[in-house]
Design a protein around this motif. Structure first.
Motif, PDB file in Angstrom:
ATOM      1  N   ARG A  43     138.011  28.563  69.542  1.00  0.00           N
ATOM      2  CA  ARG A  43     139.006  28.050  70.273  1.00  0.00           C
ATOM      3  C   ARG A  43     138.542  27.054  71.462  1.00  0.00           C
ATOM      4  N   ALA A  47     139.494  23.206  71.422  1.00  0.00           N
ATOM      5  CA  ALA A  47     140.011  22.616  72.575  1.00  0.00           C
ATOM      6  C   ALA A  47     139.381  21.540  72.900  1.00  0.00           C
ATOM      7  N   LEU A  57     145.659  24.613  73.683  1.00  0.00           N
ATOM      8  CA  LEU A  57     145.356  24.454  72.442  1.00  0.00           C
ATOM      9  C   LEU A  57     146.322  24.741  71.296  1.00  0.00           C
TER      10      LEU A  57
END
Length: 301
Positions: A43, A47, A57
């Motif tokens: 993540r 992002a 995100l």
């Protein structure tokens, strides 16, 4: 015709941020990274590739995945820390700028910061004005800056030996009252001798030759932040002396150490006679000492 449309939809879906994220998690787990860390790292990488913060995100999950995300995931598969790939880390909701040669903040340090915040809140509630906090071995300012943000009434000072890390810490301290200096923690802030209410420290504590840490630590964290003699206690001994000098009687030291030092570190502190109590407890990955400075000795010490 329907089959062709379905194929195109699947191909399009395979190129979205959402699907690339799931594939990144699978690849990182296959590379030996635990599932929780793999998802958090994927993540962070996604992002950054998309130019959004972690909370943004989900809003781009159906957009095409940026090509650079593949490079990020490949580097992470080789166990380069995700935080160094993107140049920053998130700690307790705040972004900390990093640079090559700067220690990457670890999740176990949050437990020390939370303990520090709770103790400072207690001091303030009992009428203590502007409690004084010193962070020894401040790294990129993770503890000092977070404490300054969460407890704005505290006076927070940090010291870091590494010039590049001290520069990063000063950048991270902008907008807060935390004061970060570059220098030797063993000689920190003589003007505060006997005045500090709280000292926090995450010193080097890995014994030379011990290779149980993750590749991310051994290959990418600066050696200055890791190794501490054959026993791993060299810098902890030095921090004991410095903290005992800085703290007022009844002041508290919160010190991070290895999970393999849960007995040796408090014993080291008790043997000095300078602490009214010294106890360690396990954290999510390592250990934390809580030591209370005893009254000043009548002579010697």
């Amino acid at each position: 015709m329907t089959g062709t449309t379905g194929t195109r939809e699947r191909e399009a879906g395979a190129g979205t941020v959402g699907s690339a994220l799931e594939e990144a998690v699978r690849r990182l787990v296959a590379a030996g990274i635990d599932a929780t860390t793999a998802r958090a790292d994927a993540r962070l990488l996604a992002a950054h590739a998309c130019g959004v913060g972690p909370d943004g995100l989900d809003g781009v999950s159906q957009t095409p995945a940026p090509a650079v995300l593949e490079e990020y995931v490949r580097r992470r598969e080789e166990r380069e820390p995700a935080e160094l790939i993107v140049g920053h880390a998130w700690f307790m909701g705040h972004r900390f700028e990093l640079a090559p040669g700067v220690f990457v903040p670890k999740p176990e340090t949050q437990e020390i910061v939370e303990e520090a915040i709770n103790r400072l809140s207690g001091l303030l509630s009992r009428g203590k004005a502007s409690p004084l906090v010193v962070d020894l071995c401040a790294g990129p300012g993770t503890m000092a800056v977070t404490i300054a943000r969460r407890v704005p009434d505290a006076r927070v000072y940090g010291i870091e030996l590494s010039q590049v890390a001290a520069q990063a810490a000063r950048r991270n301290a902008r907008g807060t009252a935390a004061c970060i200096v570059q220098g030797d923690a063993c000689e920190a802030f003589p003007e505060f001798d006997g005045c500090a209410d709280l000292v926090v420290s995450n010193p080097p504590y890995i014994p030379i030759g011990l290779r149980t840490s993750a590749p991310e630590v051994l290959k990418y964290d600066p050696p200055l932040a890791l190794w501490a003699g054959e026993s791993g206690l060299a810098m902890i001994r030095a921090m004991e002396r410095t903290a005992s000098r800085l703290l007022a009687p009844g002041g508290v030291l919160l010190l991070e150490h290895g999970g393999y030092q849960l007995e040796s570190v408090p014993r080291l502190f008790r043997e000095t006679g300078r602490w009214s109590s010294a106890e360690s407890r396990a954290t999510c990955n390592d250990g934390m000492l809580v030591a209370v400075r005893g009254p000043a000795p009548s002579s010697g010490g």
